[in-house]
Design a protein around this motif. Structure first.
Motif, PDB file in Angstrom:
ATOM      1  N   LEU A  22       0.830  -1.203   0.000  1.00  0.00           N
ATOM      2  CA  LEU A  22       0.000   0.000   0.000  1.00  0.00           C
ATOM      3  C   LEU A  22       0.863   1.251   0.000  1.00  0.00           C
ATOM      4  O   LEU A  22       0.650   2.180  -0.807  1.00  0.00           O
ATOM      5  CB  LEU A  22      -0.915  -0.004   1.227  1.00  0.00           C
ATOM      6  CG  LEU A  22      -1.726   1.277   1.490  1.00  0.00           C
ATOM      7  CD1 LEU A  22      -2.649   1.579   0.318  1.00  0.00           C
ATOM      8  CD2 LEU A  22      -2.509   1.148   2.786  1.00  0.00           C
ATOM      9  N   PHE A  23       1.874   1.304   0.847  1.00  0.00           N
ATOM     10  CA  PHE A  23       2.743   2.485   0.914  1.00  0.00           C
ATOM     11  C   PHE A  23       3.622   2.611  -0.323  1.00  0.00           C
ATOM     12  O   PHE A  23       3.886   3.725  -0.796  1.00  0.00           O
ATOM     13  CB  PHE A  23       3.593   2.444   2.187  1.00  0.00           C
ATOM     14  CG  PHE A  23       2.853   2.856   3.424  1.00  0.00           C
ATOM     15  CD1 PHE A  23       2.552   4.198   3.652  1.00  0.00           C
ATOM     16  CD2 PHE A  23       2.435   1.920   4.353  1.00  0.00           C
ATOM     17  CE1 PHE A  23       1.855   4.595   4.790  1.00  0.00           C
ATOM     18  CE2 PHE A  23       1.739   2.304   5.493  1.00  0.00           C
ATOM     19  CZ  PHE A  23       1.449   3.644   5.707  1.00  0.00           C
ATOM     20  N   TYR A  24       4.074   1.488  -0.868  1.00  0.00           N
ATOM     21  CA  TYR A  24       4.836   1.547  -2.114  1.00  0.00           C
ATOM     22  C   TYR A  24       3.971   2.086  -3.257  1.00  0.00           C
ATOM     23  O   TYR A  24       4.455   2.815  -4.136  1.00  0.00           O
ATOM     24  CB  TYR A  24       5.377   0.162  -2.484  1.00  0.00           C
ATOM     25  CG  TYR A  24       6.761  -0.120  -1.954  1.00  0.00           C
ATOM     26  CD1 TYR A  24       7.770   0.833  -2.033  1.00  0.00           C
ATOM     27  CD2 TYR A  24       7.063  -1.346  -1.375  1.00  0.00           C
ATOM     28  CE1 TYR A  24       9.035   0.577  -1.547  1.00  0.00           C
ATOM     29  CE2 TYR A  24       8.338  -1.612  -0.874  1.00  0.00           C
ATOM     30  CZ  TYR A  24       9.314  -0.649  -0.967  1.00  0.00           C
ATOM     31  OH  TYR A  24      10.578  -0.898  -0.479  1.00  0.00           O
ATOM     32  N   PHE A  25       2.685   1.718  -3.249  1.00  0.00           N
ATOM     33  CA  PHE A  25       1.776   2.201  -4.289  1.00  0.00           C
ATOM     34  C   PHE A  25       1.590   3.709  -4.171  1.00  0.00           C
ATOM     35  O   PHE A  25       1.569   4.423  -5.181  1.00  0.00           O
ATOM     36  CB  PHE A  25       0.424   1.494  -4.173  1.00  0.00           C
ATOM     37  CG  PHE A  25      -0.556   1.883  -5.250  1.00  0.00           C
ATOM     38  CD1 PHE A  25      -0.496   1.301  -6.500  1.00  0.00           C
ATOM     39  CD2 PHE A  25      -1.536   2.837  -5.012  1.00  0.00           C
ATOM     40  CE1 PHE A  25      -1.393   1.648  -7.502  1.00  0.00           C
ATOM     41  CE2 PHE A  25      -2.435   3.197  -5.997  1.00  0.00           C
ATOM     42  CZ  PHE A  25      -2.365   2.602  -7.250  1.00  0.00           C
ATOM     43  N   ASN A 189      -8.795   7.386  -3.265  1.00  0.00           N
ATOM     44  CA  ASN A 189      -8.728   6.392  -4.344  1.00  0.00           C
ATOM     45  C   ASN A 189      -7.347   5.759  -4.436  1.00  0.00           C
ATOM     46  O   ASN A 189      -7.213   4.558  -4.728  1.00  0.00           O
ATOM     47  CB  ASN A 189      -9.094   7.036  -5.683  1.00  0.00           C
ATOM     48  CG  ASN A 189     -10.590   7.250  -5.825  1.00  0.00           C
ATOM     49  OD1 ASN A 189     -11.382   6.662  -5.086  1.00  0.00           O
ATOM     50  ND2 ASN A 189     -10.988   8.103  -6.752  1.00  0.00           N
ATOM     51  N   VAL A 190      -6.303   6.560  -4.187  1.00  0.00           N
ATOM     52  CA  VAL A 190      -4.943   6.024  -4.162  1.00  0.00           C
ATOM     53  C   VAL A 190      -4.809   4.967  -3.068  1.00  0.00           C
ATOM     54  O   VAL A 190      -4.088   3.975  -3.219  1.00  0.00           O
ATOM     55  CB  VAL A 190      -3.914   7.159  -3.945  1.00  0.00           C
ATOM     56  CG1 VAL A 190      -2.546   6.600  -3.594  1.00  0.00           C
ATOM     57  CG2 VAL A 190      -3.804   8.018  -5.201  1.00  0.00           C
ATOM     58  N   THR A 191      -5.521   5.162  -1.962  1.00  0.00           N
ATOM     59  CA  THR A 191      -5.509   4.185  -0.872  1.00  0.00           C
ATOM     60  C   THR A 191      -6.380   2.975  -1.190  1.00  0.00           C
ATOM     61  O   THR A 191      -6.007   1.827  -0.898  1.00  0.00           O
ATOM     62  CB  THR A 191      -6.000   4.833   0.435  1.00  0.00           C
ATOM     63  OG1 THR A 191      -5.194   5.980   0.721  1.00  0.00           O
ATOM     64  CG2 THR A 191      -5.916   3.858   1.600  1.00  0.00           C
ATOM     65  N   VAL A 230     -11.749   0.440 -13.545  1.00  0.00           N
ATOM     66  CA  VAL A 230     -12.379   1.761 -13.612  1.00  0.00           C
ATOM     67  C   VAL A 230     -11.637   2.763 -12.732  1.00  0.00           C
ATOM     68  O   VAL A 230     -11.362   3.901 -13.153  1.00  0.00           O
ATOM     69  CB  VAL A 230     -13.867   1.671 -13.194  1.00  0.00           C
ATOM     70  CG1 VAL A 230     -14.458   3.060 -13.034  1.00  0.00           C
ATOM     71  CG2 VAL A 230     -14.657   0.888 -14.231  1.00  0.00           C
ATOM     72  N   TYR A 231     -11.296   2.347 -11.512  1.00  0.00           N
ATOM     73  CA  TYR A 231     -10.577   3.258 -10.614  1.00  0.00           C
ATOM     74  C   TYR A 231      -9.126   3.453 -11.053  1.00  0.00           C
ATOM     75  O   TYR A 231      -8.544   4.518 -10.804  1.00  0.00           O
ATOM     76  CB  TYR A 231     -10.653   2.759  -9.176  1.00  0.00           C
ATOM     77  CG  TYR A 231     -11.925   3.174  -8.477  1.00  0.00           C
ATOM     78  CD1 TYR A 231     -12.091   4.468  -7.995  1.00  0.00           C
ATOM     79  CD2 TYR A 231     -12.977   2.283  -8.325  1.00  0.00           C
ATOM     80  CE1 TYR A 231     -13.264   4.867  -7.365  1.00  0.00           C
ATOM     81  CE2 TYR A 231     -14.160   2.659  -7.698  1.00  0.00           C
ATOM     82  CZ  TYR A 231     -14.294   3.955  -7.219  1.00  0.00           C
ATOM     83  OH  TYR A 231     -15.460   4.340  -6.600  1.00  0.00           O
ATOM     84  N   SER A 232      -8.542   2.464 -11.695  1.00  0.00           N
ATOM     85  CA  SER A 232      -7.189   2.620 -12.227  1.00  0.00           C
ATOM     86  C   SER A 232      -7.189   3.632 -13.377  1.00  0.00           C
ATOM     87  O   SER A 232      -6.239   4.422 -13.520  1.00  0.00           O
ATOM     88  CB  SER A 232      -6.646   1.274 -12.721  1.00  0.00           C
ATOM     89  OG  SER A 232      -6.510   0.366 -11.651  1.00  0.00           O
ATOM     90  N   ILE A 233      -8.242   3.602 -14.187  1.00  0.00           N
ATOM     91  CA  ILE A 233      -8.375   4.599 -15.253  1.00  0.00           C
ATOM     92  C   ILE A 233      -8.502   5.994 -14.648  1.00  0.00           C
ATOM     93  O   ILE A 233      -7.927   6.972 -15.151  1.00  0.00           O
ATOM     94  CB  ILE A 233      -9.586   4.282 -16.146  1.00  0.00           C
ATOM     95  CG1 ILE A 233      -9.344   2.981 -16.919  1.00  0.00           C
ATOM     96  CG2 ILE A 233      -9.868   5.432 -17.121  1.00  0.00           C
ATOM     97  CD1 ILE A 233     -10.548   2.499 -17.710  1.00  0.00           C
ATOM     98  N   TYR A 234      -9.247   6.100 -13.535  1.00  0.00           N
ATOM     99  CA  TYR A 234      -9.355   7.380 -12.828  1.00  0.00           C
ATOM    100  C   TYR A 234      -7.961   7.894 -12.441  1.00  0.00           C
ATOM    101  O   TYR A 234      -7.626   9.067 -12.669  1.00  0.00           O
ATOM    102  CB  TYR A 234     -10.232   7.224 -11.586  1.00  0.00           C
ATOM    103  CG  TYR A 234     -10.130   8.369 -10.603  1.00  0.00           C
ATOM    104  CD1 TYR A 234     -10.997   9.452 -10.669  1.00  0.00           C
ATOM    105  CD2 TYR A 234      -9.151   8.372  -9.600  1.00  0.00           C
ATOM    106  CE1 TYR A 234     -10.900  10.515  -9.775  1.00  0.00           C
ATOM    107  CE2 TYR A 234      -9.042   9.422  -8.704  1.00  0.00           C
ATOM    108  CZ  TYR A 234      -9.923  10.490  -8.792  1.00  0.00           C
ATOM    109  OH  TYR A 234      -9.799  11.542  -7.898  1.00  0.00           O
TER     110      TYR A 234
END
Length: 276
Positions: A22-25, A189-191, A230-234
């Protein structure tokens, strides 16, 4: 008792590894050095737990633990974690630790499920049940993050409408400024995206092991991956295209609609999912 404690060690490593990814992302999409440092130390804890387990196996069985596929999988994961730590420490490849950690998490989860299958019946069921609880908890947390992100986007659209129509009043004052609302929706959303991704990894492994006629085209499975897409496209539109304002808020609202369809409709159509 020792076997149970060692499996607890593996479960702890899976949870810490998930937090690490999660933190690396966050660092991957937001170039956050603080998040990268936290991920590095979490990965170090995972490496320490894995090393303890590795040396215990060597001490008990008197051989290097690579004699079967389960042991080899664990050693492979340990190698990935070690290489990730070295690369991160050298600071020559910022993005490699993130992708390596995702792969390592998958391998560690596979190993943890695999060794649980080799335990006595009741203990095996308990361990697999606990791993499925981790999967469900992470999914719900991600859905919570997406829900709050949707609220911020709705407040953004309301604030945008009030400003455009010049409707000054208490509502306008009580709502945060547009940039704050947009940024908060983005951070949530990043989380949420990596949490849902890790949840799907655990859930897929669980279903593959526990469901005899598991099918990848099950509505709940395909719907969940659809939500991720869908959220990755966001995030792509937001970060790469640098899209701001009303269009990205509308996209976020549409993504949340996809999430609701997946949760209520596809969940009811699923043949095996816990929510059905």
């Amino acid at each position: 008792m020792i076997g149970l404690d060692l499996n607890r060690l593996n479960e702890a490593a899976v949870i810490i590894y998930a937090c690490c990814v999660l933190f690396y992302f966050i660092d991957f999409v937001h170039t956050n050095r603080r998040a990268s440092k936290i991920a590095f130390w979490l990965l170090s804890i995972v490496w320490l737990l894995q090393t303890i387990f590795l040396f215990y196996e060597m001490a008990v069985f008197g051989t290097f633990p690579i004699l079967n596929i389960v042991e080899g999988l664990y050693f492979y994961t340990w190698v990935l974690v070690t290489l990730s730590l070295v690369l991160n420490w050298m600071q020559k490849a910022d993005f490699i630790p993130f992708f390596t950690s995702v792969l390592g998490f998958i391998m560690l989860a596979l190993h943890t499920f695999a060794i649980s299958q080799n335990q006595p019946g009741q203990l095996s069921e308990q361990l697999i049940s606990e791993l499925s609880i981790i999967h469900i908890t992470m999914a719900i947390l991600s859905y919570g993050a997406f829900s709050l992100s949707f609220v911020f986007s709705m407040l953004y659209l309301l604030q945008y409408r009030l400003l455009k129509k010049k409707q000054w009043g208490k509502k306008l004052i009580r709502i945060n400024d547009l940039s704050t609302l947009d940024h908060m929706a983005y951070l949530l959303n990043v989380t949420g995206v990596p949490m849902l991704l890790l949840s799907l990894i655990l859930g897929s492994i669980w279903a593959f092991i526990k469901v005899p006629d598991f099918q990848w085209y099950d509505p709940k499975v395909t719907g969940s991956f659809g939500v991720i897409i869908v959220y990755s496209i966001y995030l792509y539109i937001k970060i790469v295209k640098d899209q701001q304002g009303k269009p990205i808020a509308l996209w976020n609202a549409a993504a949340f609609l996809v999430l609701l369809i997946n949760f209520f409709l596809f969940g009811s159509l699923s043949r095996f999912h816990v929510y059905s």
